[in-house]
Scaffold this motif. Structure first.
Motif, PDB file in Angstrom:
ATOM      1  N   LYS A   1      56.013  48.614  59.427  1.00  0.00           N
ATOM      2  CA  LYS A   1      56.048  50.069  59.320  1.00  0.00           C
ATOM      3  C   LYS A   1      54.827  50.579  58.535  1.00  0.00           C
ATOM      4  O   LYS A   1      54.967  51.231  57.495  1.00  0.00           O
ATOM      5  N   PRO A   2      53.608  50.324  59.017  1.00  0.00           N
ATOM      6  CA  PRO A   2      52.421  50.743  58.250  1.00  0.00           C
ATOM      7  C   PRO A   2      52.294  52.261  58.127  1.00  0.00           C
ATOM      8  O   PRO A   2      51.851  52.768  57.097  1.00  0.00           O
ATOM      9  N   LYS A   3      52.678  53.017  59.166  1.00  0.00           N
ATOM     10  CA  LYS A   3      52.598  54.479  59.078  1.00  0.00           C
ATOM     11  C   LYS A   3      53.588  55.023  58.050  1.00  0.00           C
ATOM     12  O   LYS A   3      53.293  55.977  57.323  1.00  0.00           O
ATOM     13  N   LEU A   4      54.758  54.390  58.003  1.00  0.00           N
ATOM     14  CA  LEU A   4      55.750  54.809  57.018  1.00  0.00           C
ATOM     15  C   LEU A   4      55.264  54.492  55.606  1.00  0.00           C
ATOM     16  O   LEU A   4      55.509  55.261  54.666  1.00  0.00           O
TER      17      LEU A   4
ATOM     18  N   GLN B   1      52.155  54.533  54.690  1.00  0.00           N
ATOM     19  CA  GLN B   1      51.150  55.549  54.381  1.00  0.00           C
ATOM     20  C   GLN B   1      51.818  56.856  53.949  1.00  0.00           C
ATOM     21  O   GLN B   1      51.376  57.515  53.001  1.00  0.00           O
ATOM     22  N   LYS B   2      52.905  57.232  54.642  1.00  0.00           N
ATOM     23  CA  LYS B   2      53.641  58.435  54.247  1.00  0.00           C
ATOM     24  C   LYS B   2      54.255  58.260  52.863  1.00  0.00           C
ATOM     25  O   LYS B   2      54.328  59.203  52.075  1.00  0.00           O
TER      26      LYS B   2
END
Length: 671
Positions: free
Chosen positions: A331-334, A336-337
């Motif tokens: 979950k790399p985008k998560l 970042q968030k």
């Protein structure tokens, strides 16, 4: 009438000597009365009697001051320790009389001579800044050709080269009231460079925490600790047991702990058996679940803020989930968030940052300093001015942010509205509602003049009057409610006066423009402005003095209304209201000088508040003077110039006494 006045002065002289050290309030009231009368005496015989009365009162005050300064008491030869707070508290109620006499309309030279004499003999030894302030005005402009007053005032000014310890301390430690402190700067959150600077600040704090624990915690673990302690380094480094604190996941092979290919693990969420290499656990707690349940758990978070507070799915486990765990779970985008949300929380929680409260504004104020008094900030993008400490657009100094928040709860109570907005005339008991103007009321039924706040009878509109001290013995109602009502009354009175003066300030430019264009067709709102703005004997300097005076009164009204919030908070915390008697009780009960200093500093704040109110009311009256023709006819151009000199002096007095109140408030907190 002459004989009656002569007898009155004689009686005042007699009682002034009798009241020494017994009833200081009445002693100050007598002093105020004599100065008020002396300023308008025109007969030489009565001037001499008034001067003699003032000399007697001066001797009484000097004896009292000598005791406070540690000189011989009643010939006993004993000495007492000098106390700056006590002496300044004793002197403070005297200053309004001198200020009023110095700026009276066409005062007698005898009264001005007495003002200088009192400043030199009584004020200068304790508060040279106040003596210089008053005498500086008299040295600048004195009616008539009495050179003795001018020379005496200049002599006091030349001696008064040092500031008082309170005013000097305020000017040294505090930024100017109007200017935004230089240490507060605005940054744009939509600018990548700003976000990089804030991220760098957050990273430095994480490094400090990791270094503090000698490498036993990772930087990510340090960041998680900061989020649990509102990013306060002191709380993280001073009160955390690192052995018992949950740590973020440390993973191998992308977070999947690989075992035997044929081994299976029971997931405690779905209760299905999954191959071990399709499960994941946070190393610190060891609770293992299948990847499908992990993803469902993370996807179920309502928002990113909830994700930053998320823990291991085991219902008894408090192990926090960090961004490395999210990356390991694919979950790399998560992740970042998560980092972005933590930085938003950092901006919101850390006291070094304060986001602009303007609508849809993405500017943030930043400072690395700590202020004794919370500074204000003005957004460079939307021009919103706000308190740096709490973010409120209503600037509430000298009250603290915490005091202001508690005060808003009091104002929200509907029971105060009824008692605050309707009061009976003290003479005929007809209900009266006040909806505008100053606190001087005139009953339309019986014609009685009285004060709206305390219902005391008044003789004239220009009579100096203060009622800022709460008297707990005036009613049998609940004391907490009466105390709150007392302070809310005065808060709203200054709030209404502030809004009234701000309205005048907005009209000022339109009036000036109409005057410049010789436009006689003005609106009704502009007609409310002083008529001399449309006359030929107003020049640019005078108009500038008026404009700055309007701004000063509006600022003073705001300052005064929140000074009542500060006093309400102090009296509520003490459970009583300060008085000479309570000072003695505190000193006896606590057996130390600190209690006396605290009471004296708070009483000094109260006395300075009364002075600021008098000066503000006087300047308001000058601003709203609608016709200067009587002054022009009586005194000529000299009278007009003196009128504007008085206006400028009152404006400077407002600035001086606000600084003094800030210093006194700081002393209360320090003690």
């Amino acid at each position: 009438a002459r004989g009656a006045r002569e007898i009155a002065y004689s009686v005042i002289s007699h009682f002034g000597q009798k009241l020494s050290n017994k009833d200081k309030k009445r002693l100050f009231d007598l002093n105020k009365l004599v100065f008020q009368c002396a300023a308008f005496e025109r007969q030489e015989f009565l001037q001499e009697i008034a001067k003699s009365t003032l000399d007697i009162l001066l001797a009484v005050f000097q004896d009292e001051m000598a005791k406070l300064l540690g000189k011989d008491e009643s010939g006993s030869g004993e000495k007492r320790k000098s106390n700056n707070y006590e002496t300044e508290t004793f002197l403070a109620p005297l200053l309004p009389s001198l200020l009023c006499a110095a700026t009276a309309e066409s005062p007698s030279p005898m009264a001005l001579t007495a003002v200088v004499q009192w400043c030199e003999a009584l004020v200068f030894p304790v508060d040279p800044a106040a003596a210089r302030h008053i005498c500086g005005f008299l040295a600048q402009i004195v009616p008539g050709a009495d050179g003795s007053v001018h020379r005496a005032a200049k002599r006091v000014c030349s001696r008064s080269s040092e500031s008082s310890h309170l005013a000097q301390k305020a000017q040294t430690d505090e930024e100017p009231l109007d200017d935004e402190p230089m240490a507060v700067r605005l940054m744009d959150l939509t600018d990548p460079e700003t976000m990089a600077l804030i991220q760098s600040d957050l990273d430095r704090r994480s490094e400090k925490v990791a270094t503090h624990y000698s490498g036993s915690i990772s930087e990510e673990g340090a960041l998680l600790l900061l989020t649990t302690r509102r990013f306060d380094l002191g709380r993280v480094c001073g009160s955390i047991d690192i052995e018992s604190t949950p740590q973020p996941a440390t993973v191998v092979e992308e977070g999947l702990v690989v075992g035997d290919a044929g081994s299976f693990v029971l997931c405690e969420i779905c209760y299905d058996e999954s191959p071990r290499d399709e499960t994941f656990s946070i190393t610190q707690c060891g609770h293992r679940f299948c990847l499908s349940c992990w993803h469902s758990y993370l996807d179920s978070m309502e928002n990113v803020t909830a994700l930053t507070r998320s823990t291991c799915p085991d219902h008894k486990c408090k192990q926090r989930i960090g961004p490395s765990t999210l990356v390991s779970l694919g979950k790399p985008k998560l992740a970042q968030k998560w980092r972005h949300c933590v930085m938003e929380q950092f901006i919101d929680m850390d006291p070094s940052y304060r986001q602009c409260p303007g609508p849809d504004c993405r500017m943030v104020a930043f400072t690395e300093q700590r202020f004794r008094e919370t500074p204000s900030a003005t957004c460079t993008k939307c021009d919103t001015r706000f308190c740096f400490g709490c973010g409120n657009t209503e600037l509430h100094g000298p009250a603290s942010c915490d005091e202001y928040e508690k005060w808003k709860l009091i104002l929200a109570q509907s029971s105060f509205w009824i008692k605050k907005n309707a009061k009976p005339c003290p003479s005929c008991n007809v209900p009266v509602e006040k909806n505008n103007g100053c606190n001087h009321m005139k009953c339309s039924q019986c014609g009685t003049d009285y004060c709206w706040l305390c219902l005391s009878l008044l003789n004239s509109h220009s009579e100096p009057h203060t009622c800022n001290r709460y008297d707990p013995s005036t009613s049998s109602e609940n004391d907490d409610e009466r105390r709150a009502l007392f302070f809310t009354d005065r808060f709203h009175a200054h709030d209404e006066a502030e809004r009234y003066m701000l309205g005048r300030a907005k009209e000022f430019d339109r009036v000036k423009a109409a005057e410049a264009d010789n436009n006689d067709d003005m609106s009704d709102g502009e007609q409310l402005y002083p008529s001399w703005l449309r006359m030929g004997y107003s020049n640019e300097d005078q108009l500038e003095t008026l404009q700055s005076s309007v701004a000063s009164v509006a600022k003073a009204r705001r300052f005064l209304k929140y000074s009542y919030v500060a006093r309400w908070a102090d009296s509520t915390a003490r459970g009583t209201v300060l008085s000479d008697e309570s000072m003695k009780i505190d000193a006896d009960a606590n057996g130390g000088q600190n209690a006396t200093d605290l009471s004296s500093a708070a009483l000094l704040f109260e006395a300075q508040q009364a002075t600021l109110e008098l000066v503000t009311e006087r300047l308001s009256q000058l601003i709203l003077t609608k016709n200067l023709n009587p002054i022009l006819d009586r005194e000529g151009e000299l009278g007009i110039r003196r009128f504007f000199c008085i206006m400028e002096f009152q404006r400077n007095s407002i600035e001086e006494w606000m600084l003094r109140m800030i210093a006194s408030r700081r002393s209360v907190h320090a003690l």
